[in-house]
Motif scaffolding. Structure first.
Motif, PDB file in Angstrom:
ATOM      1  N   GLN A   1       0.840  -1.177   0.000  1.00  0.00           N
ATOM      2  CA  GLN A   1       0.000   0.000   0.000  1.00  0.00           C
ATOM      3  C   GLN A   1       0.887   1.242   0.000  1.00  0.00           C
ATOM      4  N   THR A   2       0.634   2.146  -0.925  1.00  0.00           N
ATOM      5  CA  THR A   2       1.412   3.369  -1.025  1.00  0.00           C
ATOM      6  C   THR A   2       0.653   4.506  -0.349  1.00  0.00           C
ATOM      7  N   ALA A   3       1.279   5.124   0.639  1.00  0.00           N
ATOM      8  CA  ALA A   3       0.654   6.245   1.310  1.00  0.00           C
ATOM      9  C   ALA A   3       0.613   7.443   0.370  1.00  0.00           C
ATOM     10  N   ARG A   4      -0.484   8.182   0.417  1.00  0.00           N
ATOM     11  CA  ARG A   4      -0.614   9.360  -0.422  1.00  0.00           C
ATOM     12  C   ARG A   4       0.417  10.397   0.007  1.00  0.00           C
ATOM     13  N   VAL A   5       1.045  11.032  -0.966  1.00  0.00           N
ATOM     14  CA  VAL A   5       2.104  11.989  -0.676  1.00  0.00           C
ATOM     15  C   VAL A   5       1.613  13.400  -0.993  1.00  0.00           C
ATOM     16  N   ASN A   6       2.339  14.373  -0.507  1.00  0.00           N
ATOM     17  CA  ASN A   6       2.052  15.772  -0.803  1.00  0.00           C
ATOM     18  C   ASN A   6       2.721  16.090  -2.135  1.00  0.00           C
TER      19      ASN A   6
ATOM     20  N   VAL B   1      -3.239  20.398  -9.995  1.00  0.00           N
ATOM     21  CA  VAL B   1      -2.340  19.248 -10.068  1.00  0.00           C
ATOM     22  C   VAL B   1      -3.161  17.961 -10.128  1.00  0.00           C
ATOM     23  N   ASP B   2      -2.834  17.098 -11.094  1.00  0.00           N
ATOM     24  CA  ASP B   2      -3.410  15.750 -11.161  1.00  0.00           C
ATOM     25  C   ASP B   2      -2.337  14.758 -10.717  1.00  0.00           C
ATOM     26  N   VAL B   3      -2.718  13.813  -9.852  1.00  0.00           N
ATOM     27  CA  VAL B   3      -1.762  12.850  -9.308  1.00  0.00           C
ATOM     28  C   VAL B   3      -2.278  11.436  -9.523  1.00  0.00           C
ATOM     29  N   SER B   4      -1.416  10.554 -10.036  1.00  0.00           N
ATOM     30  CA  SER B   4      -1.771   9.144 -10.238  1.00  0.00           C
ATOM     31  C   SER B   4      -0.735   8.261  -9.554  1.00  0.00           C
TER      32      SER B   4
ATOM     33  N   VAL C   1       2.795   9.716 -10.648  1.00  0.00           N
ATOM     34  CA  VAL C   1       2.797  10.579 -11.826  1.00  0.00           C
ATOM     35  C   VAL C   1       2.092  11.875 -11.446  1.00  0.00           C
ATOM     36  N   VAL C   2       2.775  12.996 -11.661  1.00  0.00           N
ATOM     37  CA  VAL C   2       2.223  14.306 -11.314  1.00  0.00           C
ATOM     38  C   VAL C   2       2.140  15.156 -12.580  1.00  0.00           C
TER      39      VAL C   2
ATOM     40  N   GLY D   1       3.661  20.641 -17.227  1.00  0.00           N
ATOM     41  CA  GLY D   1       4.749  19.777 -16.786  1.00  0.00           C
ATOM     42  C   GLY D   1       4.229  18.442 -16.298  1.00  0.00           C
ATOM     43  N   SER D   2       4.922  17.371 -16.693  1.00  0.00           N
ATOM     44  CA  SER D   2       4.549  16.019 -16.263  1.00  0.00           C
ATOM     45  C   SER D   2       5.785  15.349 -15.674  1.00  0.00           C
ATOM     46  N   TYR D   3       5.601  14.652 -14.535  1.00  0.00           N
ATOM     47  CA  TYR D   3       6.746  14.094 -13.813  1.00  0.00           C
ATOM     48  C   TYR D   3       6.404  12.708 -13.266  1.00  0.00           C
TER      49      TYR D   3
END
Length: 216
Positions: free
Chosen positions: A69-74, A103-106, A119-120, A132-134
């Protein structure tokens, strides 16, 4: 009379011998049954019944490993603290309304690490154009930038384990809301980095409804 006594004594003796024989047979039979019962209990029902039942019960009770399980990050802090992100993108990274950032976060698996990759996509507030995509990969207890694209308009997504980056194409005179087409590039993680696998181009038609849509 002597003969009668002799016959009686002989009969009594024979009866005693016969009783002793019956007793011996009964003892041997009991011992045989005990031995048979013990053998059956040791190698039969005890081994095949309870042993298998215990194995099945143990297998059923064994916990099934669950995916990490990946904790949601800032994501906002992640991008702002990243020295690889350009100053232009960081300037766009500001609240649009109240504390809502564009910001969209996946989260998903892209690099085969022990935790989900992140993916941000950073967008503009006014027209939601991707600037910008990272991609961030967890390594050594922290997230590291392993991919970035900062040629707007750009947008990155996770598609079945691949990184898919869409870049809209504008011809001279195209308004921001109506690009002429798009390039879709698929990247795959290999040898510690993302390499391009596929590239397709779609032309949009502005003839219907005045809007942009992929041509078929």
């Amino acid at each position: 009379m002597h003969g009668g006594l002799t016959g009686t004594g002989q009969t009594t003796q024979d009866r005693g011998n016969l009783q002793a024989a019956f007793t011996a047979v009964a003892v041997l039979a009991a011992l045989g049954l005990c031995a048979s019962g013990c053998a059956t209990g040791g190698t039969g029902a005890r081994d095949e019944g309870p042993a298998h039942a215990d194995s099945v019960a143990g297998a059923a009770a064994a916990p099934t490993p669950s995916p990490a399980q990946t904790a949601r990050v800032n994501a906002i802090k992640l991008v702002k603290d990243d020295p690889a992100v350009s100053a232009e993108v960081k300037r766009e990274l500001k609240p649009c309304v109240a504390d809502e950032f564009p910001v969209d976060v996946s989260y998903g698996e892209l690099t085969g690490g022990t935790a989900d990759d992140i993916v941000v996509n950073v967008l503009t507030c006014g027209d939601a154009v991707g600037v910008g995509s990272y991609v961030y990969r967890r390594q050594g207890g922290r997230y590291e930038n392993v991919f970035q694209a900062e040629e707007p308009p750009v947008y990155a997504e996770i598609d079945r384990g691949d990184l898919v980056v869409t870049k809209q194409v504008y011809e001279k005179g195209d308004p921001v809301s109506s690009p002429s087409g798009e390039n879709v590039i698929t990247y795959r993680w290999s040898a510690g980095r993302f390499t391009e696998e596929y590239r397709t181009h779609n032309d949009y038609s502005n003839a219907v409804g005045g809007g942009s849509s992929p041509s078929k």
